[in-house]
Design a protein around this motif. Sequence first.
Motif, PDB file in Angstrom:
ATOM      1  N   LYS A  86      17.905  28.886  34.602  1.00 20.21           N
ATOM      2  CA  LYS A  86      17.251  28.834  35.922  1.00 20.21           C
ATOM      3  C   LYS A  86      18.126  29.512  36.964  1.00 20.21           C
ATOM      4  O   LYS A  86      17.646  30.315  37.764  1.00 20.21           O
ATOM      5  CB  LYS A  86      17.000  27.379  36.321  1.00 20.21           C
ATOM      6  CG  LYS A  86      16.222  27.216  37.624  1.00 20.21           C
ATOM      7  CD  LYS A  86      16.420  25.855  38.210  1.00 20.21           C
ATOM      8  CE  LYS A  86      15.127  25.145  38.591  1.00 20.21           C
ATOM      9  NZ  LYS A  86      13.995  25.368  37.737  1.00 20.21           N
ATOM     10  N   TYR A  89      12.390  25.376  27.063  1.00 22.44           N
ATOM     11  CA  TYR A  89      11.061  25.570  27.633  1.00 22.44           C
ATOM     12  C   TYR A  89       9.982  25.094  26.659  1.00 22.44           C
ATOM     13  O   TYR A  89       9.053  24.373  27.032  1.00 22.44           O
ATOM     14  CB  TYR A  89      10.864  27.044  27.977  1.00 22.44           C
ATOM     15  CG  TYR A  89       9.519  27.370  28.571  1.00 22.44           C
ATOM     16  CD1 TYR A  89       9.251  27.126  29.924  1.00 22.44           C
ATOM     17  CD2 TYR A  89       8.510  27.923  27.793  1.00 22.44           C
ATOM     18  CE1 TYR A  89       8.018  27.424  30.472  1.00 22.44           C
ATOM     19  CE2 TYR A  89       7.266  28.226  28.331  1.00 22.44           C
ATOM     20  CZ  TYR A  89       7.029  27.975  29.682  1.00 22.44           C
ATOM     21  OH  TYR A  89       5.803  28.274  30.227  1.00 22.44           O
ATOM     22  N   GLY A 133      13.058  30.526  33.932  1.00 19.34           N
ATOM     23  CA  GLY A 133      13.021  29.705  35.141  1.00 19.34           C
ATOM     24  C   GLY A 133      12.948  28.224  34.806  1.00 19.34           C
ATOM     25  O   GLY A 133      13.669  27.411  35.388  1.00 19.34           O
ATOM     26  N   ASP A 134      12.102  27.897  33.865  1.00 16.89           N
ATOM     27  CA  ASP A 134      11.879  26.487  33.535  1.00 16.89           C
ATOM     28  C   ASP A 134      12.524  26.132  32.199  1.00 16.89           C
ATOM     29  O   ASP A 134      12.021  25.290  31.459  1.00 16.89           O
ATOM     30  CB  ASP A 134      10.364  26.223  33.505  1.00 16.89           C
ATOM     31  CG  ASP A 134      10.043  24.731  33.575  1.00 16.89           C
ATOM     32  OD1 ASP A 134      10.954  23.945  33.927  1.00 16.89           O
ATOM     33  OD2 ASP A 134       8.901  24.369  33.247  1.00 16.89           O
ATOM     34  N   GLU A 164       5.328  28.720  39.163  1.00 15.82           N
ATOM     35  CA  GLU A 164       5.130  28.125  37.846  1.00 15.82           C
ATOM     36  C   GLU A 164       6.460  28.079  37.089  1.00 15.82           C
ATOM     37  O   GLU A 164       6.721  27.147  36.318  1.00 15.82           O
ATOM     38  CB  GLU A 164       4.107  28.947  37.070  1.00 15.82           C
ATOM     39  CG  GLU A 164       3.520  28.160  35.912  1.00 15.82           C
ATOM     40  CD  GLU A 164       2.598  29.022  35.050  1.00 15.82           C
ATOM     41  OE1 GLU A 164       2.024  30.011  35.580  1.00 15.82           O
ATOM     42  OE2 GLU A 164       2.470  28.698  33.851  1.00 15.82           O
ATOM     43  N   ALA A 165       7.278  29.102  37.313  1.00 17.66           N
ATOM     44  CA  ALA A 165       8.589  29.149  36.655  1.00 17.66           C
ATOM     45  C   ALA A 165       9.612  28.284  37.384  1.00 17.66           C
ATOM     46  O   ALA A 165      10.805  28.347  37.092  1.00 17.66           O
ATOM     47  CB  ALA A 165       9.086  30.592  36.591  1.00 17.66           C
ATOM     48  N   LYS A 191       8.978  32.670  32.842  1.00 12.31           N
ATOM     49  CA  LYS A 191       8.721  31.223  32.860  1.00 12.31           C
ATOM     50  C   LYS A 191       9.739  30.480  31.998  1.00 12.31           C
ATOM     51  O   LYS A 191      10.264  29.439  32.397  1.00 12.31           O
ATOM     52  CB  LYS A 191       7.295  30.929  32.370  1.00 12.31           C
ATOM     53  CG  LYS A 191       6.231  31.267  33.411  1.00 12.31           C
ATOM     54  CD  LYS A 191       4.862  30.766  32.994  1.00 12.31           C
ATOM     55  CE  LYS A 191       4.099  31.872  32.276  1.00 12.31           C
ATOM     56  NZ  LYS A 191       2.774  31.456  31.790  1.00 12.31           N
ATOM     57  N   ARG A 192      10.020  31.025  30.817  1.00 15.12           N
ATOM     58  CA  ARG A 192      11.007  30.376  29.947  1.00 15.12           C
ATOM     59  C   ARG A 192      12.370  30.289  30.634  1.00 15.12           C
ATOM     60  O   ARG A 192      13.051  29.267  30.575  1.00 15.12           O
ATOM     61  CB  ARG A 192      11.183  31.181  28.654  1.00 15.12           C
ATOM     62  CG  ARG A 192      10.035  31.022  27.704  1.00 15.12           C
ATOM     63  CD  ARG A 192      10.361  31.662  26.347  1.00 15.12           C
ATOM     64  NE  ARG A 192       9.117  31.832  25.626  1.00 15.12           N
ATOM     65  CZ  ARG A 192       8.504  33.007  25.447  1.00 15.12           C
ATOM     66  NH1 ARG A 192       9.037  34.133  25.894  1.00 15.12           N
ATOM     67  NH2 ARG A 192       7.353  33.054  24.809  1.00 15.12           N
TER      68      ARG A 192
END
Lengths: 322, 322, 251, 251
Positions: D155, B309, D148-149, D208-209, D145-146
Amino acid sequence: MENMKEKEQMKSLEDIFEAKIARDEKIEPKDWMPEKYRKTHIRQISQHAHSEIVGMLPEGNWITRAPSLRRKVALLAKVQDEAGHGLYLYSACETLGISREELYHQLHSGKAKYSSIFNYPTLTWADIGAIGWLVDGAAIINQVPLCSTSFGPYARAMVRVCKEESFHQRQGYEIMMTLCNGTQEQKDMAQDALNRWWWPSLMMLGPTDDESTHTEQSMKWKLKRKTNDELRQQFIDQTVPQADILGLKVPDEDLKYNNETGHYDFGEIDWEEFWQVVKGHGMCNKERISARKNAWDKGEWVRDAAIAYADKQTEKEVKEAV
Amino acid sequence: MENMKEKEQMKSLEDIFEAKIARDEKIEPKDWMPEKYRKTHIRQISQHAHSEIVGMLPEGNWITRAPSLRRKVALLAKVQDEAGHGLYLYSACETLGISREELYHQLHSGKAKYSSIFNYPTLTWADIGAIGWLVDGAAIINQVPLCSTSFGPYARAMVRVCKEESFHQRQGYEIMMTLCNGTQEQKDMAQDALNRWWWPSLMMLGPTDDESTHTEQSMKWKLKRKTNDELRQQFIDQTVPQADILGLKVPDEDLKYNNETGHYDFGEIDWEEFWQVVKGHGMCNKERISARKNAWDKGEWVRDAAIAYADKQTEKEVKEAV
Amino acid sequence: MTNENLIQYIYGIADNSLILGQRISELCGHGPTLETDIAMTNMALDLLGQTRSYYQYVAELSSKDITEDDVAFLRTEREYKNVLLVEQPNTDFAYIIVRQYFFDVFHFMLLKELENSKNVNFQAIAKKSLKEVSYHKRFSGDWLKRLGDGTEESKQKAQKAVDDLWVYTDELFHMTDHDKKVAEAGYGVDVTIFKTAYYETITALLKEATLNIPDVKYFQKGGKNGIHTEHMGFILSDMQYMQRTYPDMKW
Amino acid sequence: MTNENLIQYIYGIADNSLILGQRISELCGHGPTLETDIAMTNMALDLLGQTRSYYQYVAELSSKDITEDDVAFLRTEREYKNVLLVEQPNTDFAYIIVRQYFFDVFHFMLLKELENSKNVNFQAIAKKSLKEVSYHKRFSGDWLKRLGDGTEESKQKAQKAVDDLWVYTDELFHMTDHDKKVAEAGYGVDVTIFKTAYYETITALLKEATLNIPDVKYFQKGGKNGIHTEHMGFILSDMQYMQRTYPDMKW
């Protein structure tokens, strides 16, 4: 000509088959049977077997916490009986030409159903009593007629199952009785369990007759002798007096003995909830299936080892024989 | 000629280094230091860091079962402090040119040691009191001198660690005091914990002087100021009166105040047990290492995600800047 | 030999059955096949049945007015005297089987001797239990052979379980002061007399299962003195939950 | 609005903090990095601190002579009123983060409203807690977010956790009769007013994620009426162990 002959043969096989059923003789696995009969029986017997196996989980949840040694032993024995029922029923099903692996696969993938009642959680010890009393009670009403169903292996399995189930039912009622003769806390626990298990137990007798499929065909094959609504009435008529003896209140404001019909009138069932749980949205649907799937997946290496070992032993024997 | 010059340079670096230590100035990561100094410090600081991290486990074992909200919060905060200590100490160690991954790897593979005391199980709530009182008590005696050790990052980390440890020690003693002012069951629990933790705590001060290695060198580098036996005597002299106040009996038949020396005489330590636990045969050695290894292995995908990320974010920023 | 010696001696035997029975109970409905589920549940039932017989006897011996359930559910952790082996977790099926086999062989030899006790209660319990335990031993031994001499994966898992659990076998042969007094009185068993036979038996089966015998010099102990591993507290918090939460009630 | 209404309203808020705090506590020392261990422990500390403030207020309101610990440890399962979301197990770090984020966003919005309560106790607790929870929300949101993306694996795991836990979000907005009465009195919060904002916020972050929004029509409920999942009993048997085993003692 050929086609004509086949049709005639088929007709005659069907006649023999139907005559047998009419004479109350059993259909055995080696006998000819219509494909629909076979499929229907695989569906129903496996659904029944799955229910026994999944049914081990909500009760199993209380084995480590049972309140006395006597109750712990009885509960373990009960859950073990359910495993045993699962075993006879899977065996009966396998005689119809389907493997255990395939049956498990249908359960794990969600293709096969099992009794929705097991998707409710067991929250207190009284739930163990209520399940024995109500859930086994409803199950017996569903199952007793199956002892004389037309498919031999199923009928014979059901004789044994029903005998044990009625023992379980009495045991469950005795747990409730002990609670109801106990402290206020214990009585409250018993009442709370009845409140939560009553309606789902009524739903166990199946959808109302006008929503129910397959009934006519099932009647003919003796998979069914009464309609769902008849069975439900029988369950209510039998259970309400038992609740009275316990001093518990059935959670239905509309429940009332009807002097004219000789039956209890009762309130509206929440069929929306029923169908949601059937569709997989009950509190424990995911949990139950994943517990079963997990046991199966984590056991794969064990089953493989047993097979590999057996193969090696056979090989040795062969060598020694040579 | 060249070789001669190198040797001279080296000699002069060593002189500067030793003079600094003699003047009680700190050695900083950017300073020149002998390879042996670096290695010894990596070993000791990492061992110390590992002890903090592994030390979270026996106490962590009681967080979910702490008997009151106040104690639960205090215990959580204490274990969190230990994680914090681990963090400063790993950071201090990293300044010597070794990565956190490598340090963890040494712990998980058994190459690096940690304090053996954490290989004993915590069996009752009183163990949480006893660990604070005795184990943190012994740790402080080991650690206070390190606040003025020669390696700057280590000395600074220890100042903070010692402050928090003495808070923990008081908290542990207060748990013991509450138990000793409580019911007979609570007093028995406290006495039982003292019985089990007393001898392992004495062992925390290290092997007897004649068995101890590295001591002379460590004295010179101010990693050590007193011998193990001196520290042990200090711990006993300080702790026995505290046990008296609690009304607990130290489990040593030979323990007796010696008027001549002004110190307590005490019984024989079971060094066989000590070395067995060091060698990995304590009750929880396997459990502790596998808990740490498990946390690390199961966390790999999380750490990978964080890196991936961060890389994507940097890339985006670069693109936006273009 | 005092009554207290006798009670403590019984704990040393019966707590093993209770805790192992409890551990196996956790598995009910989660085994690799329906058949093993049924068999394992049977073993739990046998062990808990034996436990009841012993604890009923403790209740008789006790000067206090107590029941088998008080004995089972109302002691504190330090008062349970089971060996560490039986409280080890259900890590995987290999651990379950190895734990069972290491215990079963000991249990069988113990009961064989206890059958000759001067105490009629012990005689009766031993006689009844022997049949059950002889089945347990066969079940766990057969499975250990399947796992050891099955696939490469099962062999590895079985070997790991053997290596990890071997350190708990020695404690089976420790004798507390209570044990010694009860044995001297001819009521209890001097377990040291069959220690050699025990290791011969399990070694022979491990060899047949193509597994290595661990080379261990330092063994774990503590349970017989009530010093347990950290697993024990969590076993008890579930097991005692109802009795602790609702004291003095009938169930 | 009766005292009982108020007490039940407080359970509906504070039991969430207690049970989530307890769940996070299980992780202490077992996290993927030392830094997350410290941060998660901080959240547990905040939640348990908030729990204490609420329960102390309950003890004041109660007609019985009780303490915060009686409230925390001596109720039966059916008397705990936390939502099902917070009792869900620590399956993996993705579940932990998603559970936290789904709760944190709600918790923050709830406290924002509770700050305007007519009740000074609620005002004070809300004001203090808001700072803490705004940090929690940032922590869990950033991690989501980290995950998911991040990598393909993270993910997948995050999506699975979102899919499985989404069904527990609707219950956050259920109002019991107690809740309604306390809200009407201006003490409590009508949570339905920020339901839309809640789903907008989490939907935006999930996007966003780079995660999908689950398409779910049927949600789980029960906790607010004391009908919990089967996890709850085991949480309580550990949590209550000391208080149940050693009643009426000081610690």
